[in-house]
Design a protein around this motif. Structure first.
Motif, PDB file in Angstrom:
ATOM      1  N   GLU A 227       0.863  -1.068  -0.056  1.00  0.00           N
ATOM      2  CA  GLU A 227      -0.009  -0.121   0.138  1.00  0.00           C
ATOM      3  C   GLU A 227       1.105   1.277  -0.024  1.00  0.00           C
ATOM      4  N   MET A 228       2.005   1.270  -0.634  1.00  0.00           N
ATOM      5  CA  MET A 228       2.819   2.507  -0.769  1.00  0.00           C
ATOM      6  C   MET A 228       2.713   2.756  -2.292  1.00  0.00           C
ATOM      7  N   TRP A 229       3.489   4.176  -2.656  1.00  0.00           N
ATOM      8  CA  TRP A 229       3.309   4.367  -3.959  1.00  0.00           C
ATOM      9  C   TRP A 229       4.779   4.943  -4.486  1.00  0.00           C
ATOM     10  N   THR A 230       4.951   4.499  -5.782  1.00  0.00           N
ATOM     11  CA  THR A 230       6.308   4.644  -6.196  1.00  0.00           C
ATOM     12  C   THR A 230       6.206   5.232  -7.425  1.00  0.00           C
ATOM     13  N   ILE A 231       7.290   5.872  -8.101  1.00  0.00           N
ATOM     14  CA  ILE A 231       7.275   6.622  -9.290  1.00  0.00           C
ATOM     15  C   ILE A 231       8.548   6.051 -10.004  1.00  0.00           C
ATOM     16  N   GLU A 232       8.437   6.007 -11.473  1.00  0.00           N
ATOM     17  CA  GLU A 232       9.554   5.424 -12.380  1.00  0.00           C
ATOM     18  C   GLU A 232       9.545   6.290 -13.572  1.00  0.00           C
ATOM     19  N   ASP A 233      10.729   6.725 -13.893  1.00  0.00           N
ATOM     20  CA  ASP A 233      10.712   7.177 -15.225  1.00  0.00           C
ATOM     21  C   ASP A 233      10.644   6.151 -16.265  1.00  0.00           C
ATOM     22  N   MET A 234       9.942   6.622 -17.534  1.00  0.00           N
ATOM     23  CA  MET A 234       9.610   5.746 -18.319  1.00  0.00           C
ATOM     24  C   MET A 234      10.641   5.961 -19.641  1.00  0.00           C
ATOM     25  N   GLY A 235      11.935   6.481 -19.343  1.00  0.00           N
ATOM     26  CA  GLY A 235      12.566   6.856 -20.484  1.00  0.00           C
ATOM     27  C   GLY A 235      12.558   8.149 -21.163  1.00  0.00           C
ATOM     28  N   SER A 236      12.213   9.021 -20.193  1.00  0.00           N
ATOM     29  CA  SER A 236      11.659  10.454 -20.786  1.00  0.00           C
ATOM     30  C   SER A 236      12.819  11.274 -21.355  1.00  0.00           C
ATOM     31  N   LYS A 237      12.735  12.278 -22.136  1.00  0.00           N
ATOM     32  CA  LYS A 237      13.854  13.071 -22.448  1.00  0.00           C
ATOM     33  C   LYS A 237      14.398  13.931 -21.763  1.00  0.00           C
ATOM     34  N   ASN A 238      13.610  14.502 -20.705  1.00  0.00           N
ATOM     35  CA  ASN A 238      13.986  15.312 -19.871  1.00  0.00           C
ATOM     36  C   ASN A 238      14.061  15.068 -18.445  1.00  0.00           C
ATOM     37  N   GLY A 239      13.716  13.477 -18.316  1.00  0.00           N
ATOM     38  CA  GLY A 239      13.920  12.936 -17.078  1.00  0.00           C
ATOM     39  C   GLY A 239      12.911  13.534 -15.830  1.00  0.00           C
ATOM     40  N   THR A 240      12.595  12.710 -14.811  1.00  0.00           N
ATOM     41  CA  THR A 240      11.867  12.821 -13.716  1.00  0.00           C
ATOM     42  C   THR A 240      12.524  12.969 -12.404  1.00  0.00           C
ATOM     43  N   GLN A 241      11.972  14.103 -11.846  1.00  0.00           N
ATOM     44  CA  GLN A 241      12.823  14.358 -10.379  1.00  0.00           C
ATOM     45  C   GLN A 241      11.753  14.294  -9.252  1.00  0.00           C
ATOM     46  N   VAL A 242      12.407  13.918  -8.095  1.00  0.00           N
ATOM     47  CA  VAL A 242      11.461  14.046  -6.895  1.00  0.00           C
ATOM     48  C   VAL A 242      12.287  14.734  -6.059  1.00  0.00           C
ATOM     49  N   ASN A 243      11.946  15.885  -5.606  1.00  0.00           N
ATOM     50  CA  ASN A 243      12.567  16.609  -4.654  1.00  0.00           C
ATOM     51  C   ASN A 243      14.189  16.987  -5.180  1.00  0.00           C
ATOM     52  N   GLN A 244      14.199  17.238  -6.391  1.00  0.00           N
ATOM     53  CA  GLN A 244      15.100  17.687  -7.012  1.00  0.00           C
ATOM     54  C   GLN A 244      16.469  16.608  -7.204  1.00  0.00           C
ATOM     55  N   THR A 245      16.038  15.500  -6.994  1.00  0.00           N
ATOM     56  CA  THR A 245      16.776  14.081  -7.153  1.00  0.00           C
ATOM     57  C   THR A 245      16.208  13.448  -8.344  1.00  0.00           C
ATOM     58  N   THR A 246      17.167  13.357  -9.160  1.00  0.00           N
ATOM     59  CA  THR A 246      16.652  12.562 -10.542  1.00  0.00           C
ATOM     60  C   THR A 246      16.173  11.228 -10.264  1.00  0.00           C
ATOM     61  N   VAL A 247      15.218  10.533 -10.620  1.00  0.00           N
ATOM     62  CA  VAL A 247      14.624   9.158 -10.511  1.00  0.00           C
ATOM     63  C   VAL A 247      15.491   8.333 -11.360  1.00  0.00           C
ATOM     64  N   THR A 248      16.066   7.487 -11.089  1.00  0.00           N
ATOM     65  CA  THR A 248      16.760   6.562 -11.745  1.00  0.00           C
ATOM     66  C   THR A 248      15.992   5.046 -11.654  1.00  0.00           C
ATOM     67  N   CYS A 249      15.482   4.790 -10.710  1.00  0.00           N
ATOM     68  CA  CYS A 249      14.921   3.511 -10.400  1.00  0.00           C
ATOM     69  C   CYS A 249      13.544   3.883  -9.608  1.00  0.00           C
ATOM     70  N   ALA A 250      12.831   2.730  -9.326  1.00  0.00           N
ATOM     71  CA  ALA A 250      11.400   2.923  -8.654  1.00  0.00           C
ATOM     72  C   ALA A 250      11.854   3.616  -7.312  1.00  0.00           C
ATOM     73  N   GLN A 251      11.145   4.807  -7.100  1.00  0.00           N
ATOM     74  CA  GLN A 251      11.222   5.624  -5.949  1.00  0.00           C
ATOM     75  C   GLN A 251       9.980   5.924  -5.174  1.00  0.00           C
ATOM     76  N   GLU A 252      10.169   5.682  -3.876  1.00  0.00           N
ATOM     77  CA  GLU A 252       9.032   5.693  -3.141  1.00  0.00           C
ATOM     78  C   GLU A 252       8.503   7.314  -2.904  1.00  0.00           C
ATOM     79  N   LEU A 253       7.029   7.449  -2.784  1.00  0.00           N
ATOM     80  CA  LEU A 253       6.732   8.791  -2.746  1.00  0.00           C
ATOM     81  C   LEU A 253       6.080   8.820  -1.347  1.00  0.00           C
TER      82      LEU A 253
END
Length: 539
Positions: free
Chosen positions: A54-80
């Motif tokens: 029952e936790m939530w995670t976020i993953e980047d799907m190979g986007s051009k500009n990347g995904t960040q959480v709190n200014q840290t680039t997401v490189t693998c599944a990251q808990e929210l």
């Protein structure tokens, strides 16, 4: 079960998106669970997944500009966690498990206080310019070579700016240099105080390495207005490598919601006044600015100073063109002196004079026997006669500060007291009428026409609506209302070669000499008796 809500803000509008499915896709494709049709967003940018715990995670799907959480680039599944800030291209989403946006914002700001990367520089633009061009501040061979290359480009852009015929050409030159030398800027904007009101208008903008589909919103809602206004008002240059951690800007929600992580802004200043702002930002923390300290800001500011002179020239040329258009149009109705006053006092910006209520005196001057005259003359002769007559009579209108309303066949319609209020407008109208009759008498004595011409003139005073009336294709500057209708009726009872005035005009005349009461009259469409006066012409 933990309920996840994502908060998206566009301008002043906040949108809450409830995440109900276990796998939630975010991207630019319409079939994505969260459709974000913005520049910097990939077709399938990121996905949020509910785990078995029952936790939530976020993953980047190979986007051009990347995904960040709190200014840290997401490189693998990251808990929210509650209050996390997700950055996707230029779009910011706040993770909300509490449905309390203010708490989420506050939590993020508290976490940011310990960020050691936060660097913000505020400098006086005069000091910056001198610092950058001073050779003693260049450290090392590489920096010296780089600075020399930049100076060569600045010399070249100065030449090109002098030749630029439009604001688009000016911005194109600036864009090339900025994106070539300042790696920390991804988006660039030129804002100008066009009408000297203190309000900055977005003139042009661009994205670095943009494709044909990457276009910035023309309303400029992606720009930090608080940074730009501070730069414009205080005449300072600002460079922030981490706006989210700077308490001076973090209170502005646009910084958080628009994804502005690093920003740079400098005034367009030509040592006399600030005419605008050159603004650049990025949605990534600019460690490059950390390493180069004030070098980039100094270069950006020096470039802006060059641009300021070209923008000043463009504004001046644009204003002169507008004034010439306005002047030519106004000179159809007003004397040159009145035109100059209108441009200086009323600040007309689009050539239009909006309808307003004014106390005026309206004058109708009609050529006597024109129908019979038309039967005896050729059309070309009639046109020539009227042109010559109107030219002479209009001189008397303009001499007393009157405004030409229109020519109605063989009749001149003019008024006094508008667009600017005129003390003694009734006396001005009467003096103009006497001048017309006297001038015509002189022209007749000199046999300027094949046969003597005579006028009937009527004047009435009162309230009227005066201004531009018509469509976007055709405008007429005119006076409307019952005051005008009565004056037109009065002209019909005027003796040949004389001027009649209404009681309303008589009552406000300062000089009532050589005026006789003519009697009470009724006119069609007017349900009251009107007292009429006639003027005695002195040879």
């Amino acid at each position: 079960m933990t309920q996840l809500t994502l908060v998206l803000t566009e301008g002043n509008t906040e949108t809450e998106i409830s995440v109900t499915q276990d796998v939630f896709i975010i991207g630019r494709l319409p079939e994505c669970d969260l459709f974000l049709p913005f520049s910097g967003i990939s077709r399938r940018h990121a996905r949020i997944i509910r785990t078995s715990s029952e936790m939530w995670t976020i993953e980047d799907m190979g986007s051009k500009n990347g995904t960040q959480v709190n200014q840290t680039t997401v490189t693998c599944a990251q808990e929210l966690y509650d209050g996390d800030v997700i950055l996707l291209g230029n779009v910011t989403l706040i993770v909300d498990f509490t449905t309390d946006l203010e708490n989420a914002h506050s939590k993020y700001l508290r976490n940011s206080e310990t960020n050691s990367h936060a660097v913000t520089i505020l400098r006086n633009v005069q000091e910056l310019q001198q610092q950058w061009i001073d050779a003693s501040n260049i450290n090392g061979k590489n920096n010296k070579e780089k600075t020399i290359a930049r100076l060569k480009d600045l010399v070249e852009i100065a030449k090109n700016l002098c030749a630029a015929a439009s604001i688009e050409e000016i911005f194109s030159q600036v864009q090339q240099v900025v994106f070539r030398y300042i790696d920390g800027i991804e988006r660039l904007a030129l804002l100008i105080d066009v009408d000297e009101s203190g309000n900055l208008q977005l003139i042009n903008s661009a994205i670095k390495n943009a494709s044909g589909q990457d276009k910035l919103p023309t309303d400029g809602n992606w720009i930090s207005r608080s940074i730009c206004q501070k730069v414009f008002t205080e005449k300072i240059a600002i460079q922030s490598a981490d706006t989210l951690s700077d308490e001076r800007f973090s209170s502005e929600q646009s910084i958080l919601f628009k994804g502005i992580v690093s920003a740079m802004a400098v005034p367009l200043w030509d040592e006399n006044k600030v005419v605008g702002v050159l603004y650049g930002d990025a949605n990534l923390y600019s460690s490059y600015w950390d390493n180069n300290e004030e070098d980039e800001l100094s270069f950006f500011s020096t470039l802006a100073n060059l641009v300021a002179s070209s923008v000043q020239r463009w504004l001046l040329v644009d204003r002169l063109k507008n004034q010439e258009v306005i002047r030519k149009r106004l000179e159809r109705y007003h004397s040159p002196a009145v035109v100059q006053q209108l441009i200086a006092v009323t600040g007309i910006s689009d050539g239009r004079l909006p309808p307003i209520e004014r106390e005026i005196s309206i004058l109708f001057a009609d050529l006597v026997g024109f129908t019979a005259l038309s039967e005896r003359l050729k059309p070309t002769e009639i046109a020539e006669l009227l042109n010559n007559l109107f030219e002479e009579m209009l001189e008397e209108v303009f001499t007393y500060g009157g405004t030409l309303d229109k020519y109605i066949g063989d009749c001149i319609m003019a008024f006094f007291g508008a667009p600017e209020p005129q003390p003694g407008h009734a006396d001005r109208a009467l003096a103009s009428a006497k001048g017309m009759l006297s001038r015509l008498q002189s022209l007749n004595a000199r046999n300027c026409w094949d046969e003597p011409l005579q006028l009937r003139i009527a004047i009435n005073s009162g309230k009227a609506i005066v201004g531009d009336v018509g469509s976007s294709q055709r405008l007429d500057y005119t006076a409307l209302g019952p005051t005008i209708n009565l004056a037109a009726r009065m002209e019909q009872i005027c003796p040949i070669g004389e001027c009649v005035i209404s009681e309303a005009t008589h009552n406000i005349l300062l000089d009532k000499s050589h005026i006789q009461e003519m009697g009470d009259y009724r006119f069609k469409g007017i349900d009251r008796v009107i007292k009429i006066y006639r003027t005695q012409m002195i040879s």
